[in-house]
Motif scaffolding. Structure first.
Motif, PDB file in Angstrom:
ATOM      1  N   ASN A   7       0.815  -1.217   0.000  1.00  0.00           N
ATOM      2  CA  ASN A   7       0.000   0.000   0.000  1.00  0.00           C
ATOM      3  C   ASN A   7       0.848   1.265   0.000  1.00  0.00           C
ATOM      4  OD1 ASN A   7      -2.479  -1.392   0.089  1.00  0.00           O
ATOM      5  ND2 ASN A   7      -2.175  -1.767   2.273  1.00  0.00           N
ATOM      6  N   SER A   8       2.009   1.238   0.685  1.00  0.00           N
ATOM      7  CA  SER A   8       2.855   2.431   0.770  1.00  0.00           C
ATOM      8  C   SER A   8       4.199   2.278   0.103  1.00  0.00           C
ATOM      9  CB  SER A   8       3.134   2.843   2.205  1.00  0.00           C
ATOM     10  OG  SER A   8       2.396   2.231   3.154  1.00  0.00           O
ATOM     11  N   VAL A   9       4.665   1.030  -0.055  1.00  0.00           N
ATOM     12  CA  VAL A   9       5.959   0.791  -0.690  1.00  0.00           C
ATOM     13  C   VAL A   9       5.852  -0.358  -1.683  1.00  0.00           C
ATOM     14  CG1 VAL A   9       7.310   1.593   1.303  1.00  0.00           C
ATOM     15  CG2 VAL A   9       6.827  -0.850   1.057  1.00  0.00           C
ATOM     16  N   PHE A  10       6.832  -0.388  -2.586  1.00  0.00           N
ATOM     17  CA  PHE A  10       6.995  -1.546  -3.457  1.00  0.00           C
ATOM     18  C   PHE A  10       8.483  -1.888  -3.484  1.00  0.00           C
ATOM     19  CE2 PHE A  10       7.388   2.092  -6.272  1.00  0.00           C
ATOM     20  CZ  PHE A  10       8.422   1.754  -7.150  1.00  0.00           C
ATOM     21  N   LEU A  11       8.755  -3.143  -3.807  1.00  0.00           N
ATOM     22  CA  LEU A  11      10.129  -3.622  -3.904  1.00  0.00           C
ATOM     23  C   LEU A  11      10.437  -3.849  -5.376  1.00  0.00           C
ATOM     24  CD1 LEU A  11      10.096  -6.314  -1.047  1.00  0.00           C
ATOM     25  CD2 LEU A  11      10.547  -3.859  -0.871  1.00  0.00           C
ATOM     26  N   TYR A 107       7.008   1.831   6.710  1.00  0.00           N
ATOM     27  CA  TYR A 107       7.628   1.407   5.454  1.00  0.00           C
ATOM     28  C   TYR A 107       8.443   0.126   5.638  1.00  0.00           C
ATOM     29  CZ  TYR A 107       6.606   6.122   3.625  1.00  0.00           C
ATOM     30  OH  TYR A 107       6.002   7.279   3.209  1.00  0.00           O
ATOM     31  N   GLY A 108       9.224   0.069   6.711  1.00  0.00           N
ATOM     32  CA  GLY A 108      10.041  -1.118   6.975  1.00  0.00           C
ATOM     33  C   GLY A 108       9.175  -2.337   7.218  1.00  0.00           C
ATOM     34  N   LYS A 109       8.114  -2.150   7.980  1.00  0.00           N
ATOM     35  CA  LYS A 109       7.195  -3.263   8.279  1.00  0.00           C
ATOM     36  C   LYS A 109       6.579  -3.804   7.001  1.00  0.00           C
ATOM     37  CE  LYS A 109       2.994  -4.333  10.857  1.00  0.00           C
ATOM     38  NZ  LYS A 109       1.940  -3.816  11.715  1.00  0.00           N
ATOM     39  N   GLU A 110       6.115  -2.898   6.163  1.00  0.00           N
ATOM     40  CA  GLU A 110       5.488  -3.344   4.914  1.00  0.00           C
ATOM     41  C   GLU A 110       6.509  -4.004   3.991  1.00  0.00           C
ATOM     42  OE1 GLU A 110       2.063  -1.937   1.870  1.00  0.00           O
ATOM     43  OE2 GLU A 110       3.436  -0.359   2.546  1.00  0.00           O
ATOM     44  N   ALA A 111       7.713  -3.446   3.886  1.00  0.00           N
ATOM     45  CA  ALA A 111       8.753  -4.038   3.038  1.00  0.00           C
ATOM     46  C   ALA A 111       9.128  -5.430   3.532  1.00  0.00           C
ATOM     47  CB  ALA A 111       9.984  -3.133   3.000  1.00  0.00           C
ATOM     48  N   LEU A 112       9.252  -5.600   4.848  1.00  0.00           N
ATOM     49  CA  LEU A 112       9.583  -6.905   5.411  1.00  0.00           C
ATOM     50  C   LEU A 112       8.458  -7.906   5.126  1.00  0.00           C
ATOM     51  CD1 LEU A 112      11.562  -8.655   6.982  1.00  0.00           C
ATOM     52  CD2 LEU A 112      10.554  -7.766   9.103  1.00  0.00           C
ATOM     53  N   ASN A 113       7.220  -7.488   5.282  1.00  0.00           N
ATOM     54  CA  ASN A 113       6.092  -8.385   4.974  1.00  0.00           C
ATOM     55  C   ASN A 113       6.052  -8.748   3.491  1.00  0.00           C
ATOM     56  OD1 ASN A 113       5.123  -8.685   7.599  1.00  0.00           O
ATOM     57  ND2 ASN A 113       3.914  -6.816   7.463  1.00  0.00           N
TER      58      ASN A 113
END
Length: 188
Positions: A7-11, A107-113
């Motif tokens: 929702n807030s970041v993409f890899l 952001y870190g939480k979402e990236a890790l998930n």
């Protein structure tokens, strides 16, 4: 299943255009303790790394992904899979959100998930692990909230020298100290 877009970041894969940002991150001495870096990286060495970053994780045994803010598409951090072991179906994971102003926003939480979903879906890993210095409370909280379990403490594992006072004191007055490193594990 889409695993690299949140929702807030993409890899995404690191690109040659990331040269300056990665050079800045890798040469920030404040971050060296968490990456076990002792010397600066040249632009040439990072350019060479980026030229070979396209290698498959099965060949390179590592994968670095850019963490980008979804609206601006700006690189705000990096997430790494390292020590990839396909036989035992495991890898280490490390994450860095570069700017202090971007930390604490999820952001870190979402990236890790996202990376957890990616390794489950595409790499079929059985587990991830993370090594975190015990005084890195933000990372300890991040990995704990993501479901990683503390499974061990490596006593006095990392040597730290002078904690930022190296240039102020004569060499014989610099006190060496050691920090414990915590081992976290996530069974997928």
């Amino acid at each position: 299943m889409v695993t690299l877009i949140g929702n807030s970041v993409f890899l995404r894969a690191v690109e040659p255009e990331d040269l300056i940002a990665i050079h800045r991150i890798e040469n920030d001495e404040r971050l060296w303790a968490v990456s076990e870096t002792l010397t600066p990286f040249s632009l040439h060495s990072i350019k060479d790394y980026l030229a070979h970053a396209h290698k498959d994780i099965y060949e390179a045994k590592q994968l670095r992904l850019a963490v980008c803010e979804i609206n601006t598409k700006v690189l705000i951090g990096l997430i790494d899979l390292f020590d990839f072991d396909p036989y035992n179906a495991r890898a280490g994971v490390g994450i860095l959100i570069e700017s202090q102003e971007n930390r604490g926003k999820g952001y870190g939480k979402e990236a890790l998930n996202l990376v957890i979903a990616y390794v489950k879906t595409h790499l079929k890993l059985h587990q991830l692990y993370a090594n975190i210095l015990e005084d890195n409370t933000a990372s300890v909280q991040l990995f704990t909230h993501a479901g990683f379990d503390l499974v061990g403490v490596k006593k006095e594992w990392r040597r730290v020298s002078g904690e930022g006072v190296r240039s102020c004191l004569p060499a014989k007055q610099i006190r060496e100290s050691y920090k414990n490193e915590l081992l976290f594990q996530y069974l997928l």
